[in-house]
Design an enzyme around this catalytic site. Sequence first.
Site, mmCIF file in Angstrom:
data_model
loop_
_atom_site.group_PDB
_atom_site.id
_atom_site.type_symbol
_atom_site.label_atom_id
_atom_site.label_comp_id
_atom_site.label_asym_id
_atom_site.label_seq_id
_atom_site.Cartn_x
_atom_site.Cartn_y
_atom_site.Cartn_z
ATOM 1 N N ASP A 44 28.119 -19.900 -49.432
ATOM 2 C CA ASP A 44 28.807 -18.631 -49.594
ATOM 3 C C ASP A 44 30.049 -18.920 -50.440
ATOM 4 O O ASP A 44 30.501 -20.078 -50.528
ATOM 5 C CB ASP A 44 29.170 -17.999 -48.250
HETATM 6 C C1 BGC Z 1 29.853 -12.768 -49.159
HETATM 7 C C2 BGC Z 1 28.455 -13.034 -49.659
HETATM 8 C C3 BGC Z 1 28.362 -12.743 -51.119
HETATM 9 C C4 BGC Z 1 29.402 -13.578 -51.850
HETATM 10 C C5 BGC Z 1 29.414 -13.359 -53.333
HETATM 11 C C6 BGC Z 1 30.878 -13.484 -49.997
HETATM 12 O O1 BGC Z 1 32.175 -13.096 -49.647
HETATM 13 O O2 BGC Z 1 29.965 -13.188 -47.816
HETATM 14 O O3 BGC Z 1 27.527 -12.247 -48.953
HETATM 15 O O4 BGC Z 1 27.082 -12.992 -51.616
HETATM 16 O O5 BGC Z 1 30.683 -13.255 -51.357
HETATM 17 O O6 BGC Z 1 29.887 -12.085 -53.621
#
Ligand code: BGC
Length: 835
Positions: A249
């Site tokens: 993530d």
């Molecule tokens: C979220 C993810 C997301 C990523 C990229 C993170 O803050 O938890 O679900 O894919 O950001 O935007």
Amino acid sequence: MPSHVTPAAEIGQPTPSTAAVPGDRLSDAPLLEKLAMLTLEEKVQLITGRDLWTTWPMERIGLRRMLVSDGPSGVRGEVWDERDQSLNLPSATALASSWDPDLARRYGAAAAVEARRKGVDAVLGPTINLHRSPLGGRHFECYSEDPVLTAELATAYVTGVQDNGVGATPKHYVANDFETERFTVDVRADERTLRELYLLAFEKAVTEARPWLLMSAYNAVNGIPATENPLLRTPLKDEWGFDGVVVSDWTAVRSLESAKAEQDLAMPGPAGPWGAALVEAVRRGEIAEEVVDRKVLRLLRLARRVGALDGSAPAEPVWVEDGIALARHAAAEGSVLLENRGELPWDGGTLRKVAVIGENALAARTQGGGSATVMPEYTVSPLEGLRAALPDAEVSYSAGVTSPIGVVELPLAQMTNPVTGNPGLRARFLAEDGRELFTEDRLCGHLVYLGGKAPVGESRTFELTTRYTPAESGTVRLGFALAGSGRLYVDGRLLVEAVLDADEDPGSGLLSAPSTSAEFKLTAGVPLDLRLVYDLVDRTGLGTQAMSVRLGSEPAAVDGDALIAEAVSTAAEADVAVVVVGTNSLVESEGHDRTSLCLPGRQDDLVRAVVAANRRTVVIVNAGAPVLMPWRDRVAALLVGWFGGQEFGNTLADVLLGSVEPGGRLTTTWPAEQADVPVLSCTPENGVVEYGEGIHIGYRAWLRAGTQPAYWFGSGLGYTVIDPVEVSAPPAAAPGEVATLRVRVANRGGRAGKQVVHVYAERPDSAVDRPVRWLVGSSPVVVPARGTAEVEVAVPTRYLAHWADGWAYESGGFILRVGTSAVELPLRTTLVVSG
Ligand code: BGC
């Protein structure tokens, strides 16, 4: 000069804790040749992102960059920009409420088609964490409180995406079921709980749909950050055979430990904790180079799959359907009719006056907030949908309430770009000496820079200008939302100056920035020059690549009683009233959990008052997760429309007027009172959240507690009555086999309709702790008017097994109960699991 390369034969030699797993044993000569051409520095470079959304290209080995993109309910693309539009599908909770894996496959395929249109190689979804507590702020992005249903839908979604040549990324692995302290919280759960609940959907998706990526979560599990966690190895890679890329993530990789673990790619880049530190660790012999090689090979395999290697084109999408029609259809399939006291469907021809009420009726939420956000070309509000569907009726509107959510963007039609003279605004990034570094013309006053070319990190100042011509006279508040220091000038005079502190969570600080405003008297038709100045100094971390700003207005002093009174008087004069209630961007978004399940503001007062004025009041719930509805027994009908996607308003009209069925059934139990919720808290204590309830979440926990919710898992009405009337099942099945039940359903009404058949297992004499009952299979079925249909429900015996250091099958009989919700179960049979 190529550095040391681990020959194929050696990849797979066990070394303590970093030994290869089956998915790494490549007999794949072409990829190994590419690997052999790379220096250690190049390999390490490849496994951290190049920027927010792309990986590094390496021309020398024929590798182009790969682009990944949110979100699960549409695909945003490389930039967050209203000029780069995307299909806005209904939220995951809406999709799940269809209980229809085939629809999930089509939904995934639509996401893939969008991805291909935008040059995106992998979609960052589906989100398959569970609805453990209804307070979870990202419920709208996930499917259900039930692991088996989540698993079925996840698998279908991944298949739909990947059949069309785009990678899918189930996320967030694992136990990322709430947002509070999300970067650091330690979730403690025993192995059985993880296996039977939180890992289950990942397991099915990985073993059956073979996703090309999987995203590790922010949180820790049992004391170890997800990006370093042995769960990435066992069960993910060695047991389930995951051969794709474990992407972190965003910013979740924080250590070199994660490089030793089965974390393959750190996003975003280019900075990150691996880089030079990892090169040195390899040189010092602390991390074997083959550990890096394996990550690179996975990345190269992904590149080959998406067509990013050797100029190969990705496969053409094999499936294309009209995305808008799908959005409208999916929203109807997911709409859940919870009450209907003989009111719906309406005969449109008999309606002369319709009172549409509620803030969300005009400014509907068609999607949840946070990283999943996409920019639709248009959205249809409930008010617009009903007006279009009832051209001969008088459809009035009154807000009834206003919720303080900070400034909202000014209407585009009232803004003129001061440079071009066209509708919109001019955005400029300026250097310390005032030099213009980057300029663009925008069409909306809410800008999010998250990727793209804008030099956020290099600029000293951001400036947004527009000429605003109000349509109405009166006093409003003008202002802005941003994190940091800003000033708003009106006709050259300073109106608002503030330093706004953002939430500690960078994502939430970015996407739900704090807002400020000051009163200003507008005169209709008299233009005002607005200039917002945002100081971009002292930016660190994500702040050097990303920022958000909103220029807009909010109402001045509000007389709440008068708003309700106005709504009541329109309702009293109308044949029927439609009240659209819901949550807002401050309630359901990424980066924070909810503090209450109540509808925000005075919406409950509004519903009660409107119902008292017009007994034919239908309430629509525009939320992504459960809300409390203390007035639910008094309304003529109650429909949950979720965040219904860009066609939301049209779908509502379709459902209310009966041209389609409300096809949805709840996938999560809705409480009557917050205090009744058996698993509620997601607030860490000393950084820890204990999943102490074990395997008892959702309806399992409600059944165990013996408490009555407002609506059980599975609740929902159609416009006809369809019941299961007969079931046949094989008497026995061996462990690992799938038992197929045949269920006959009968439609007692005069119109065709949909029902969802559920099968639950019970084992009252079990030697192990079991839920009272648990879902083991389900299937949607369409039944003709007054007809019957037979539906097959597959019950994998694996769903009867329990985890005891391995999947254990308790021999003997399991009661299988068949019906339409966790408590409406008219039929039963027994299945013996043989040794
Ligand atoms: C979220 C993810 C997301 C990523 C990229 C993170 O803050 O938890 O679900 O894919 O950001 O935007």
